[in-house]
Design an enzyme around this catalytic site. Sequence first.
Site, short mmCIF file in Angstrom:
data_model
loop_
_atom_site.label_atom_id
_atom_site.label_comp_id
_atom_site.label_asym_id
_atom_site.label_seq_id
_atom_site.Cartn_x
_atom_site.Cartn_y
_atom_site.Cartn_z
N LYS A 12 0.69 -1.11 -0.11
CA LYS A 12 -0.41 -0.19 0.20
C LYS A 12 1.25 0.99 0.15
CE LYS A 12 -4.01 -1.91 2.39
NZ LYS A 12 -4.51 -1.88 3.50
N TYR A 52 -12.75 -2.36 -3.58
CA TYR A 52 -13.08 -2.34 -2.26
C TYR A 52 -14.30 -2.34 -1.85
CZ TYR A 52 -8.96 -2.36 0.28
OH TYR A 52 -7.50 -2.85 1.18
N PHE A 60 -15.92 3.73 7.00
CA PHE A 60 -14.47 4.18 6.80
C PHE A 60 -14.01 4.09 5.43
CE2 PHE A 60 -14.44 -0.06 8.01
CZ PHE A 60 -13.42 -0.77 7.62
N ARG A 88 -2.43 -14.01 4.41
CA ARG A 88 -2.83 -13.53 5.74
C ARG A 88 -1.81 -13.52 7.26
NH1 ARG A 88 -6.91 -10.23 4.01
NH2 ARG A 88 -7.85 -10.23 7.12
N THR A 94 -4.96 -7.02 10.83
CA THR A 94 -5.94 -5.24 10.33
C THR A 94 -5.03 -4.36 10.99
OG1 THR A 94 -7.63 -6.86 9.64
CG2 THR A 94 -7.15 -4.24 9.43
N ARG A 105 2.80 -6.73 9.13
CA ARG A 105 1.97 -5.48 9.33
C ARG A 105 2.71 -5.07 10.81
NH1 ARG A 105 -4.55 -6.87 7.91
NH2 ARG A 105 -4.29 -5.37 5.85
N ASN A 115 -2.04 -0.03 7.32
CA ASN A 115 -0.37 -1.27 7.22
C ASN A 115 -0.44 -1.76 6.25
OD1 ASN A 115 -3.46 -1.63 5.53
ND2 ASN A 115 -4.84 -3.09 7.55
N HIS A 118 -2.34 -4.79 1.27
CA HIS A 118 -3.42 -5.67 1.05
C HIS A 118 -3.48 -7.44 0.84
CE1 HIS A 118 -7.34 -6.67 -0.14
NE2 HIS A 118 -6.80 -8.00 -1.56
N GLU A 129 -9.82 -10.81 -7.21
CA GLU A 129 -8.68 -9.69 -7.00
C GLU A 129 -7.86 -9.50 -8.39
OE1 GLU A 129 -7.63 -9.52 -2.83
OE2 GLU A 129 -9.51 -8.72 -1.69
P1 IDP Z 1 -7.52 -7.30 5.32
O1 IDP Z 1 -6.53 -5.85 5.22
O2 IDP Z 1 -6.73 -7.38 7.06
O3 IDP Z 1 -8.20 -7.69 4.73
P2 IDP Z 1 -10.03 -5.53 6.22
O4 IDP Z 1 -11.14 -5.13 7.46
O5 IDP Z 1 -11.04 -6.40 4.58
O6 IDP Z 1 -8.99 -6.22 6.35
O7 IDP Z 1 -9.86 -4.12 5.83
C1 IDP Z 1 -9.80 -3.28 4.32
C2 IDP Z 1 -8.61 -2.37 5.12
O8 IDP Z 1 -9.28 -1.24 5.73
C3 IDP Z 1 -7.83 -2.68 5.87
O9 IDP Z 1 -6.86 -3.17 5.51
C4 IDP Z 1 -7.75 -1.13 6.54
O10 IDP Z 1 -6.44 -0.53 5.69
C5 IDP Z 1 -9.21 -0.67 6.61
N1 IDP Z 1 -10.19 -0.77 7.14
C6 IDP Z 1 -10.32 -1.77 7.93
N2 IDP Z 1 -11.41 -1.43 9.34
C7 IDP Z 1 -10.66 0.07 10.01
C8 IDP Z 1 -11.00 0.68 10.23
O11 IDP Z 1 -11.93 0.30 11.31
N3 IDP Z 1 -10.88 1.91 10.28
C9 IDP Z 1 -10.78 2.76 9.62
N4 IDP Z 1 -9.86 1.79 8.17
C10 IDP Z 1 -9.81 0.10 8.40
MG MG Z 2 -10.06 -7.63 3.78
#
Ligand code: IDP
Ligand code: MG
Length: 136
Positions: A12, A52, A60, A88, A94, A105, A115, A118, A129
Amino acid sequence: MSNLEQTLSIIKPDAVERNLENEIKEMFKHKGFSIIKEKKIQIEKSEAERFYKVHETKPFYNDLCAYLSSGPIVVMVLEKDNAVSGNRELMGATNPNDAAEGTIRKKFGISIDKNSVHGSDSIENAKIEINFFFKD
Ligand code: IDP
Ligand code: MG
């Protein structure tokens, strides 16, 4: 028995900006992933919104899409046995604050939004994807 899979990984903008591309790729290679396709691109916000889409109802969503399109990213297809779950695991939770030692991360993530990486969350989504970024 082998169970070769492919998954989509994205380095990212926060990580590309800090020149962490090579260190992150080394972590993948060290864990036995082959990087079989890769490209460095910057996407439009509208493309991030499509990518997304599953998160469109989340509070968010707008910030997330603005962020993913805010600078260059490195998009990769990773391959190894059980690549989806393995990636993962290597990425970590996350929220970098919750990520285990030794994960990408934990090592590089700044915050839940910045973070660093992805990774696809299922075999089905990995196919979708990969096709999103590498249709040929
Ligand atoms: P992942 O990337 O671990 O699969 P997801 O739940 O799919 O997590 O969320 C996608 C992305 O959205 C996360 O990587 C993070 O950058 C962002 N994100 C997820 N939850 C939050 C939040 O509560 N606040 C702000 N950004 C978030
Ligand atoms: Mg995800």
